[in-house]
Design a protein around this motif. Structure first.
Motif, short mmCIF file in Angstrom:
data_model
loop_
_atom_site.label_atom_id
_atom_site.label_comp_id
_atom_site.label_asym_id
_atom_site.label_seq_id
_atom_site.Cartn_x
_atom_site.Cartn_y
_atom_site.Cartn_z
N ASN A 174 0.95 -1.21 0.06
CA ASN A 174 -0.11 0.01 -0.17
C ASN A 174 0.83 1.17 0.09
O ASN A 174 0.58 2.45 0.24
N VAL A 175 2.20 1.09 -0.22
CA VAL A 175 3.00 2.35 -0.23
C VAL A 175 3.70 2.56 -1.78
O VAL A 175 3.88 1.76 -2.49
N PHE A 176 4.00 3.74 -2.02
CA PHE A 176 4.71 3.89 -3.27
C PHE A 176 6.29 3.35 -3.19
O PHE A 176 6.82 3.49 -2.25
N VAL A 177 6.70 2.45 -4.18
CA VAL A 177 7.89 1.82 -4.27
C VAL A 177 8.51 2.13 -5.29
O VAL A 177 8.22 1.77 -6.50
N HIS A 178 9.77 2.90 -5.19
CA HIS A 178 10.61 3.29 -6.23
C HIS A 178 11.09 2.10 -7.09
O HIS A 178 11.25 2.06 -8.27
N ARG A 179 11.56 1.15 -6.27
CA ARG A 179 12.21 -0.19 -6.74
C ARG A 179 13.61 -0.26 -7.19
O ARG A 179 14.03 -1.10 -7.44
N ASP A 180 14.24 1.00 -7.34
CA ASP A 180 15.65 1.00 -7.32
C ASP A 180 16.25 2.18 -6.69
O ASP A 180 16.93 2.96 -6.96
N PHE A 181 15.78 2.29 -5.49
CA PHE A 181 16.07 3.43 -4.29
C PHE A 181 17.55 3.16 -3.91
O PHE A 181 17.50 2.37 -2.84
N HIS A 182 18.37 3.63 -4.51
CA HIS A 182 19.66 3.61 -3.88
C HIS A 182 20.68 4.74 -4.45
O HIS A 182 20.15 5.51 -5.24
N VAL A 183 21.75 4.91 -3.63
CA VAL A 183 22.64 6.20 -3.95
C VAL A 183 23.08 6.59 -5.29
O VAL A 183 23.40 7.64 -5.87
N SER A 184 23.03 5.46 -6.27
CA SER A 184 23.26 5.62 -7.74
C SER A 184 22.23 6.39 -8.47
O SER A 184 22.45 7.06 -9.43
N ASN A 185 20.93 6.36 -7.76
CA ASN A 185 20.00 7.10 -8.47
C ASN A 185 19.37 8.16 -7.64
O ASN A 185 18.34 8.78 -7.92
N LEU A 186 20.44 8.66 -7.03
CA LEU A 186 19.95 9.94 -5.95
C LEU A 186 20.93 10.71 -6.56
O LEU A 186 22.26 10.57 -6.37
N MET A 187 20.67 12.12 -6.73
CA MET A 187 21.57 13.06 -7.04
C MET A 187 21.60 14.27 -6.53
O MET A 187 20.42 14.72 -5.97
N LEU A 188 22.67 14.84 -6.25
CA LEU A 188 22.82 16.27 -5.58
C LEU A 188 22.57 17.42 -6.64
O LEU A 188 23.31 17.37 -7.69
N VAL A 189 21.60 18.07 -6.64
CA VAL A 189 21.07 18.99 -7.63
C VAL A 189 21.01 20.29 -6.56
O VAL A 189 20.25 20.60 -6.09
N GLY A 190 22.21 21.55 -6.72
CA GLY A 190 22.26 22.37 -5.97
C GLY A 190 22.32 21.95 -4.40
O GLY A 190 23.50 21.25 -4.20
N ASP A 191 21.58 22.29 -3.73
CA ASP A 191 21.63 21.68 -2.30
C ASP A 191 20.59 20.74 -2.19
O ASP A 191 20.26 20.26 -0.89
N LYS A 192 19.84 20.42 -3.08
CA LYS A 192 18.81 19.47 -2.90
C LYS A 192 19.18 18.02 -3.28
O LYS A 192 19.96 18.02 -4.39
N ILE A 193 18.37 17.03 -2.90
CA ILE A 193 18.64 15.53 -3.55
C ILE A 193 17.27 15.43 -4.42
O ILE A 193 16.33 15.35 -4.18
N GLY A 194 17.89 14.88 -5.86
CA GLY A 194 16.69 14.47 -6.80
C GLY A 194 16.76 13.05 -6.99
O GLY A 194 17.98 12.65 -6.72
N LEU A 195 15.87 12.54 -7.57
CA LEU A 195 15.67 11.24 -7.78
C LEU A 195 15.26 10.83 -9.18
O LEU A 195 14.61 11.72 -9.87
N ILE A 196 16.09 10.02 -9.62
CA ILE A 196 15.94 9.48 -11.19
C ILE A 196 15.45 7.88 -11.16
O ILE A 196 15.57 7.51 -10.21
#
Length: 312
Positions: A174-196
């Motif tokens: 019953n929750v949103f699952v990204h399914r590839d949620f790891h540090v290679s798919n998280l990016m530093l964009v300015g001072d925020k973290i974005g998800l790809i």
């Protein structure tokens, strides 16, 4: 085109190009194969994420007929690359990532209009999908390791065990699952973290994304650090049955890493992407770490030890 620069690809059928136009930069995602998932669904999921205040690439332009979309450029700074350089900052970044994961797990939107003006509904991560994914281990890894006769016996037993494990999951899908949620798919964009890389998102088990973050085959961390992140996540939860959650975390971590071993073998033998093979020994280490946690895994442990000469 002069202003296009090809970027390093990933495990998918997509190709990525950086487009430079004066001071503006964007990413061209090109996909001839699986283009519904890699172009339309990818953007639909990004829309849901952005609607819920999670940084994901914005769509600038689509040309589905010509197999590409043009999206926002998040740069090159993955959290994985940052952690490789600054090992002391690990916990700081993981705390920020857990905050994003908590936001993701609060998403209630499961439907959105895609750029073709059609409704896209996020499917459920049902038992059939979970079992089918784990069976990639037999289809690609076992195929290369055992004779045909042994393989057939192994596969039959393996499928039975995986089904049993899947039915022993305690939490709801019953929750949103990204399914590839790891540090290679998280990016530093300015001072925020974005998800790809969100095109595979499903509605599933709350423990799945945490398992893919903590037991990440690409990033080696100590067992004590893994526990620290796990406990930090729990400290931010309310009304969570920790026994059920731990049970599901361990099952999903093992099934995910068996799937990953299968996928890495497929990438090597089908797609000639052999650089993923070097990650398989650590995937085994992660399976080894979790397989002792619960007597539920006894049959699986015996099957793997007996057939693959692995001291699990």
């Amino acid at each position: 085109m002069k202003n296009l620069k090809k970027l390093k690809g990933d495990a998918s059928f997509r190709q990525f190009y950086r487009k430079k136009n004066k001071n503006l930069s964007s990413i061209i995602v090109f996909a001839k194969k699986e283009k519904l998932k890699n172009l339309i669904i990818y953007d639909a999921i990004n829309k849901i994420l952005r609607k819920n205040k999670i940084l994901a690439p914005n769509l600038y332009k689509e040309n589905y007929k010509k197999n590409y979309i043009e999206i926002e450029d998040f740069g090159n700074e993955t959290i994985f690359e940052i952690l490789k350089r600054n090992k002391n900052d690990k916990f700081h970044y993981f705390k920020r990532i857990i905050k994003i994961l908590n936001q993701i797990q609060l998403i209630k939107d499961t439907k959105i209009k895609n750029f073709k003006k059609r409704n896209y509904k996020i499917p459920k991560y049902n038992t059939n999908i979970l079992v089918k994914e784990a069976n990639l281990f037999c289809d690609w890894y076992i195929k290369k390791k055992l004779s045909k006769k042994k393989r057939e016996i192994f596969t039959k037993k393996f499928k039975k065990i995986v089904k049993k494990l899947a039915f022993n999951l305690q939490l709801k899908n019953n929750v949103f699952v990204h399914r590839d949620f790891h540090v290679s798919n998280l990016m530093l964009v300015g001072d925020k973290i974005g998800l790809i890389d969100s095109q595979d998102a499903l509605i599933g088990n709350k423990a799945y994304d945490l398992a893919s973050l903590i037991d990440d085959v690409r990033l080696k961390t100590s067992n004590s650090f893994k526990k620290k992140i796990f406990n930090f996540y729990l400290s931010k939860q309310s009304n969570l049955n920790t026994y059920k959650f731990k049970n599901d975390f361990e099952i999903l971590s093992i099934l995910r890493n068996l799937k990953i071993i299968g996928i890495f073998m497929r990438l090597a033998h089908r797609d000639n992407k052999k650089n993923y093979l070097k990650l398989i020994p650590y995937a085994w280490k992660l399976i080894d770490l979790r397989i002792h946690e619960n007597e539920l895994f006894l049959d699986l442990k015996n099957l793997l030890s007996k057939n693959l000469k692995r001291k699990l």
